[in-house]
Design an enzyme around this catalytic site. Sequence first.
Site, PDB file in Angstrom:
ATOM      1  N   ARG A 130     -71.918 -27.559 -10.095  1.00 37.75           N
ATOM      2  CA  ARG A 130     -70.827 -27.974  -9.225  1.00 37.75           C
ATOM      3  C   ARG A 130     -70.875 -27.103  -7.980  1.00 37.75           C
ATOM      4  NH1 ARG A 130     -65.219 -27.939 -12.259  1.00 37.75           N
ATOM      5  NH2 ARG A 130     -65.521 -25.706 -12.014  1.00 37.75           N
ATOM      6  N   LEU A 131     -70.751 -27.698  -6.807  1.00 37.40           N
ATOM      7  CA  LEU A 131     -70.767 -26.895  -5.577  1.00 37.40           C
ATOM      8  C   LEU A 131     -69.501 -26.053  -5.488  1.00 37.40           C
ATOM      9  CD1 LEU A 131     -72.063 -29.219  -2.700  1.00 37.40           C
ATOM     10  CD2 LEU A 131     -73.316 -27.547  -4.050  1.00 37.40           C
ATOM     11  N   PRO A 132     -69.624 -24.817  -4.951  1.00 39.86           N
ATOM     12  CA  PRO A 132     -68.418 -24.014  -4.725  1.00 39.86           C
ATOM     13  C   PRO A 132     -67.415 -24.805  -3.881  1.00 39.86           C
ATOM     14  CG  PRO A 132     -70.386 -22.692  -4.303  1.00 39.86           C
ATOM     15  CD  PRO A 132     -70.851 -24.107  -4.516  1.00 39.86           C
ATOM     16  N   ARG A 152     -46.885 -15.173  -5.384  1.00 37.01           N
ATOM     17  CA  ARG A 152     -46.937 -13.980  -4.534  1.00 37.01           C
ATOM     18  C   ARG A 152     -45.624 -13.729  -3.789  1.00 37.01           C
ATOM     19  NH1 ARG A 152     -52.127 -11.041  -4.687  1.00 37.01           N
ATOM     20  NH2 ARG A 152     -53.162 -12.363  -6.207  1.00 37.01           N
ATOM     21  N   LEU A 200     -58.675 -15.898   0.453  1.00 36.44           N
ATOM     22  CA  LEU A 200     -59.536 -15.756   1.625  1.00 36.44           C
ATOM     23  C   LEU A 200     -60.057 -17.080   2.178  1.00 36.44           C
ATOM     24  CD1 LEU A 200     -59.380 -12.779   0.718  1.00 36.44           C
ATOM     25  CD2 LEU A 200     -61.769 -12.552   1.354  1.00 36.44           C
ATOM     26  N   LYS A 247     -74.619  -4.708 -10.080  1.00 33.75           N
ATOM     27  CA  LYS A 247     -74.830  -5.483  -8.850  1.00 33.75           C
ATOM     28  C   LYS A 247     -73.498  -5.918  -8.237  1.00 33.75           C
ATOM     29  CE  LYS A 247     -79.538  -6.993  -9.774  1.00 33.75           C
ATOM     30  NZ  LYS A 247     -80.516  -8.098  -9.723  1.00 33.75           N
ATOM     31  N   ARG A 254     -63.937 -28.103  -6.911  1.00 39.09           N
ATOM     32  CA  ARG A 254     -62.700 -28.236  -7.681  1.00 39.09           C
ATOM     33  C   ARG A 254     -61.479 -28.119  -6.761  1.00 39.09           C
ATOM     34  NH1 ARG A 254     -61.829 -24.281 -12.665  1.00 39.09           N
ATOM     35  NH2 ARG A 254     -61.748 -22.833 -10.927  1.00 39.09           N
ATOM     36  N   GLU A 300     -54.987 -13.836 -11.562  1.00 43.74           N
ATOM     37  CA  GLU A 300     -55.211 -14.603 -12.798  1.00 43.74           C
ATOM     38  C   GLU A 300     -54.891 -13.760 -14.029  1.00 43.74           C
ATOM     39  OE1 GLU A 300     -58.971 -16.842 -12.982  1.00 43.74           O
ATOM     40  OE2 GLU A 300     -59.057 -16.642 -10.803  1.00 43.74           O
ATOM     41  N   SER A 304     -52.482 -18.402  -8.610  1.00 36.29           N
ATOM     42  CA  SER A 304     -52.458 -16.941  -8.500  1.00 36.29           C
ATOM     43  C   SER A 304     -52.241 -16.465  -7.065  1.00 36.29           C
ATOM     44  CB  SER A 304     -53.756 -16.354  -9.060  1.00 36.29           C
ATOM     45  OG  SER A 304     -54.857 -16.774  -8.281  1.00 36.29           O
ATOM     46  N   HIS A 305     -52.494 -17.309  -6.074  1.00 38.80           N
ATOM     47  CA  HIS A 305     -52.273 -16.918  -4.683  1.00 38.80           C
ATOM     48  C   HIS A 305     -51.203 -17.774  -4.017  1.00 38.80           C
ATOM     49  CE1 HIS A 305     -56.043 -14.881  -5.508  1.00 38.80           C
ATOM     50  NE2 HIS A 305     -55.735 -14.077  -4.536  1.00 38.80           N
ATOM     51  N   ASP A 344     -65.093 -18.233  -2.474  1.00 36.22           N
ATOM     52  CA  ASP A 344     -64.126 -17.138  -2.306  1.00 36.22           C
ATOM     53  C   ASP A 344     -64.044 -16.470  -3.659  1.00 36.22           C
ATOM     54  OD1 ASP A 344     -61.883 -15.537  -2.138  1.00 36.22           O
ATOM     55  OD2 ASP A 344     -60.514 -17.136  -1.536  1.00 36.22           O
TER      56      ASP A 344
END
Lengths: 346, 346
Positions: free
Chosen positions: B305-307, B54, B126, B232, B310, B190, B49-50, B180
């Site tokens: 899973r840690l950010p 683009r 980002l 939030k 993937r 997406e 998507s990025h 991000d």
Amino acid sequence: MSTSDMVLVSIAEIRSIAQSALAKSGCDAENAAAVAGVMAAAERDGCASHGLFRLAGYLASLRSGKVNGTARPSVARLAPSVLQVDGHGGFAPLAMSLARDALAPLAREQGVAAAALVNVHHFSALWVDIEPLVQSGLVALCVTAYMPMVAPAGARKPFFGTNPMAFGWPRRGGETMIFDQASAAMARGEIMIAARDGHQLPPGVGIDAKGTPTTDPAEILKGAQLPFGGYKGSAIALMVELLAAGLIGQPFSFEAGAQDNQDGGPPRGGYFLLAFDPARFGDAEGWLAHAESLFQHLAGLEGVRLPGDRRAQNRARIASHGARLPAKLWEEAVRAAGAHPGRSRG
Amino acid sequence: MSTSDMVLVSIAEIRSIAQSALAKSGCDAENAAAVAGVMAAAERDGCASHGLFRLAGYLASLRSGKVNGTARPSVARLAPSVLQVDGHGGFAPLAMSLARDALAPLAREQGVAAAALVNVHHFSALWVDIEPLVQSGLVALCVTAYMPMVAPAGARKPFFGTNPMAFGWPRRGGETMIFDQASAAMARGEIMIAARDGHQLPPGVGIDAKGTPTTDPAEILKGAQLPFGGYKGSAIALMVELLAAGLIGQPFSFEAGAQDNQDGGPPRGGYFLLAFDPARFGDAEGWLAHAESLFQHLAGLEGVRLPGDRRAQNRARIASHGARLPAKLWEEAVRAAGAHPGRSRG
């Protein structure tokens, strides 16, 4: 709870009784006044979960010796734009007051500045912490970790704290826009109050000890809360851990939980506070009116309420009418203060 | 889309073709290289998507004259800890590179420092923007607004941008933990790709033009996206507007939308970047190992899973195998570059 179980008490009385109870349990006058002040501020703004409801925890942590009720915070400059405020094992409010007093001029000088609060026991609402900074014209952001309460996205056991974040923006005439929200779907205090009052919760708030979703607050308190917004809220909670603990050398929530004596009061930990001077970011003349146009457009959308609007309404109402408290809570506070209950029933 | 419609292309080829296409449409060599670099980085990390998706928007905004493809960014110091980087109406990547180069030493000197990017056209991921800062040992936080795409909590019309936030933490050996995430429930790119490919979306992503919840990406693109996590996430989106626009004198998303020529490329706007030196916050010796213990405990929880995990896996795989692109997308890029398609089908 029926209204006959409630009493109506003025904010001045709440503050006075809380202050006496804290003093009787080991706080010196300055600490007692500062801690009573944050509870009174929460009651004034209609936030029961961070009001007098917290007194029992504060008192327990004094009695157990976990918190030093006579601690005097100190401030050190770690870098040109970084302060460290050491609470020396006391409650957070006095250290917070010192942090604000030191951070405000530094932010004006540097444009942006940070305060790392260490060795404090924090147990109160975050908007109360930053409101004086925001009223003085600074933008403020603060976060704090806690004890393991929230299951990270995908997990079934508590690991993150409820990890609140507050952000404040100055408005005309000393008014503010402040949001204050837990990284958890619901603040822990609200779940505790629902459990006390026998209310069910909406879905998505938490899971039981086996990891199964439940709406029973008592089961969630034995299991785990869930982050708001799934993995994105979970990432916010992780950021809070890293700023309020990892960056400033303080315990993560999972460490604070292991170190805490479980007396029901606040654990020892850190608190991270940032202040920005909007006059130093390139739009000194225009920023205030520009942001007002955003707020006006936003509030003009059907169905939208600005963050903090309900709090402002509560404050106006409670200032003139007093706060409605569970009679039992008030009687316990009065007893802890060594005074005699004599309030009119609401 | 069947695999026969896909081609496998190396990241070097993607970068080269994108760079040629940008140069043919009016970018000078430095801007073309910088913009091609951020698209190639997204493809390298498996974020379609990025990535090259683009390119059409970048080219359209050059052809329409909205973006100056030969702009040279400049940097000014607004306060001891605040930089302003002016993109002068060019694409963001070159200004971002200048901002990083100036911000990193300032953050090390001051402890914390901010960069306000103004008059840039930002259209990329980002994490790519902050990764070099984080690899160099700094903690980084960045946000940017966009054009009205997201309905604030309670509203039925778009007002906030997708308003992404990225946060990065340095790990051993130049490794990083970076998340991000859009303040929207799903990144707009997406949704655009789902609309292109005819896929339905999960509930909660958006509403149609009448304000009714829908899972049809085409209807959401005509209606509004929803914030993640209800009110939030909506508050996070508001904070992004205030930091990336209100604080630094740049257009809010609703203003950028009104000013934009709707050529499909990025609007002109602001970008807010903060960097912290963890060596200046009181735990210079311990912070790295301390945070590693958090990551290890977190990754050890079942289901977590840690950010960024993937992304790291994608990067390793795509580095050796190349990126799988829709054949049509690749052919259009090759045509825009004035080259001849000759890739092996994947």
